[in-house]
Structure formats: C-alpha cells, structure tokens
Write a protein that holds these residues in place. Structure first.
Motif, short mmCIF file in Angstrom:
data_model
loop_
_atom_site.label_atom_id
_atom_site.label_comp_id
_atom_site.label_asym_id
_atom_site.label_seq_id
_atom_site.Cartn_x
_atom_site.Cartn_y
_atom_site.Cartn_z
N ILE A 7 30.28 36.11 44.26
CA ILE A 7 30.06 37.55 44.14
C ILE A 7 31.17 38.16 43.30
O ILE A 7 30.92 38.93 42.38
N GLN A 8 32.39 37.75 43.62
CA GLN A 8 33.52 38.26 42.86
C GLN A 8 33.36 37.96 41.37
O GLN A 8 33.47 38.83 40.52
N ARG A 9 33.05 36.71 41.09
CA ARG A 9 32.98 36.30 39.69
C ARG A 9 31.83 37.00 38.97
O ARG A 9 31.99 37.51 37.87
N GLU A 10 30.69 37.04 39.61
CA GLU A 10 29.51 37.60 38.94
C GLU A 10 29.64 39.11 38.76
O GLU A 10 29.20 39.67 37.76
N MET A 11 30.27 39.76 39.70
CA MET A 11 30.49 41.19 39.56
C MET A 11 31.38 41.45 38.35
O MET A 11 31.17 42.38 37.59
N THR A 12 32.36 40.58 38.19
CA THR A 12 33.28 40.75 37.07
C THR A 12 32.56 40.53 35.74
O THR A 12 32.71 41.31 34.80
N VAL A 13 31.76 39.48 35.71
CA VAL A 13 30.98 39.23 34.50
C VAL A 13 30.12 40.45 34.20
O VAL A 13 30.06 40.94 33.07
N PHE A 14 29.49 40.94 35.23
CA PHE A 14 28.63 42.09 35.01
C PHE A 14 29.40 43.27 34.44
O PHE A 14 28.98 43.90 33.47
N ALA A 15 30.56 43.54 35.03
CA ALA A 15 31.34 44.68 34.58
C ALA A 15 31.68 44.54 33.10
O ALA A 15 31.57 45.49 32.32
N ARG A 16 32.06 43.32 32.71
CA ARG A 16 32.43 43.09 31.31
C ARG A 16 31.24 43.40 30.41
O ARG A 16 31.36 44.06 29.40
N ARG A 17 30.09 42.84 30.79
CA ARG A 17 28.92 43.00 29.93
C ARG A 17 28.45 44.45 29.88
O ARG A 17 28.02 44.92 28.84
N ALA A 18 28.54 45.11 31.02
CA ALA A 18 28.08 46.49 31.08
C ALA A 18 28.82 47.32 30.05
O ALA A 18 28.22 48.04 29.25
N ARG A 19 30.12 47.14 30.06
CA ARG A 19 30.95 47.91 29.14
C ARG A 19 30.58 47.59 27.70
O ARG A 19 30.48 48.46 26.86
#
Lengths: 144, 144
Positions: free
Chosen positions: A11-23
């Motif tokens: 969850i931690q990792r995927e949330m981070t990936v998501f945040a990066r991509r969102a931006r």
DNA sequence: CAAGCAAGTTGTACTGTGCAACCAGAGCGG
DNA sequence: CCGCTCTGGTTGCACAGTACAACTTGCTTG
C-alpha cells in the motif's frame, strides 16, 4: 513478514507511485490548471469565501506559496479577492463565473479519465476500492 | 448515478486528496532522502540491476530527470553504476551498502507511520486494498 | 499611544521536472 | 565496410512550486 505487513508495504509503495504519476499527468492533462490550482479552486467552490491563510493552514502550505497561487488565479480571472470590510488586512477569496466554468470542465475531464481507466473493473471492486480509499484518507496521520 | 459511477467519483476524489497530502508530508518526514530518491532506491533494492531507462518508464519520468536523480544518488554514494559489458550504452544501477542502510532506515520510519495509520484494519482488508492499488497502478492510462 | 500580533507580499534560493539538442554505442541494409 | 537509424544517457535551458526571511499594513491591547 506477515500477510498484513506485506500488504502495508505494498500500500505504501503503490500510493507513492500513484502520487508521483498523478503529479506528472495532471500537468499534461490540464495545462490550464495545475493540480494545486485545481485543488484550491475546488476548495473555494465547496466552501466559498475563504481567506488565503485558511487555505495555507488547510493544505499545510506556506502563506507565501498560497499568496502567489492566489495571485496567479486572480490574474487568470478565475477567482476574485475583496477586502473584508471588518478587517482590512483580510482578503476574502471567491470563484468567478469563469473559475467555476474551468473548474467544472477540468473536473469533467478528470472524471472521464478515471472512468476510462476503471472501465473494466467489476462494480463490486470499485465500490470496495472507493471505500478503502475513503477510510484511508479519513485518518489524520502524516503518513500521507 | 450508478453505484459504479459514484465509486469512480470517490476514487478520483480520494486519490487526488492523497496525492496532495503525500507531496506535502513526504519532505517533512525524511529530509535526508527526497520522495523521488526514496522511491528510486526502493525500486532498485527490490529489483536490482535496473537501467535508468527502466526507472524512467516505470515512474513516467523524463529520462533527463532520472539521469539527474541517479547522478545525485551516485554522488551521495547511495548507488553505483557500472557499464553493461554487453552493451556499452547501458549503465546498470545498484545500491551500495550505504544506500541499503539509508533506505532501510527511511523504510522503517515510513513503514511505522503507515502501520500506525492502518493499525485498526483487518488483515483481509489490507490485502485487498493493496491488490486494488496494484491493479490500479498497473493500468497505463494517463489518468494518474 | 507604543508594542506587538496577524494577513499578505516580495526577494531569494532550491528542487523537481520536461523538452530539445546533443553524444556515443549498437544494429541493420546495402 | 559505410552510412542510417535507433537507443541509452547527459546537458542546457526554462519553468512551477515551494519555503524562509524580511517587510508593509492594519488591528489589538497594555
């Protein structure tokens, strides 16, 4: 590691990936409205008449940052500031008609993109995923 | 609006909220390792021996951005690059001992924060939530 | 009123980012 | 073997977003 710990890790990792991509994608999708601007406009729409200081507090941003963002939004004609007659230090912020327009437009396109991406998900999973996200965000820790 | 549409709406909104907060809090939590660096290091640890291009593709970053990040990480002694003997254009990246050390340290603190936040979730929900996030991120649309 | 507090602005600096131009190695068709 | 093209990576440049500190203006209080 237990299954729960592995899951937390993921969850931690995927949330981070998501945040990066969102931006990254936010800028490409709506060059006319940055993610910050979009968020601020959304906030103003929901709870109109906020002050810059309120926004800064709510988003944990420096007042100077908000000041510049607000100035840009005003230059673009998306919001307007009026002096609080009670206290002349204070500027009350509100969306203009144009601001509402753009916000609605960007919201529509964002929504469409999400819908497309989630098109092949069974409804049951969508509902559960949404619930998890809400639950996660309802927490107040800085784990973000 | 159908249940599915409502769910999509919620997912969009909650993902956005998350993205905003992540960015805000990441820097404060680990000043010694930026969010990007942390993410890249983590990726390298999991699947060692990646090339810069792989990282760029995975995180939807420009290759120039990755190039600079990698250069910085090398300057800090956290990763090392060696030329692929098969193909001299390629640099294979790997963590150094120091890199593993720092990464472990930051991971511990991040994990603690996440674990705290997710403390009262049943294991079953954690596992499912993790799976949803992975599935979402596995998609390739620009929706973020 | 003077001192201090609060809201915003401005100067400065830094990070992360993308794009475009470039370089170097690899691979391919003639 | 030669040139063309493709791929991996670096560098120059520009720009957004951010924080911090110094400052201005207006309010509040001893």
């Amino acid at each position: 590691m237990s299954a729960a710990e592995t899951a937390v890790e993921t969850i931690q990792r995927e949330m981070t990936v998501f945040a990066r991509r969102a931006r990254a994608s936010a800028g490409r999708m709506h060059p006319e409205l940055s993610l910050v601007s979009y968020t601020l406009l959304g906030h103003l729409e929901e709870s109109g008449g906020r002050r810059a200081t309120d926004l800064a507090a709510h988003y944990a941003l420096d007042k100077s940052t908000v000041s510049r963002q607000v100035a840009a939004l005003e230059r673009s004609g998306l919001i307007e500031r009026r002096l609080d007659p009670e206290d002349h230090r204070v500027q009350v912020l509100d969306l203009t008609a144009a601001g509402r327009e753009i916000l609605a437009q960007v919201t529509r396109s964002r929504r469409a993109a999400f819908r497309e991406r989630l098109a092949d998900w069974p409804e049951e999973d969508l509902v559960r995923f949404a619930a998890y996200l809400e639950r996660y965000n309802a927490g107040r820790t800085a784990a973000g």
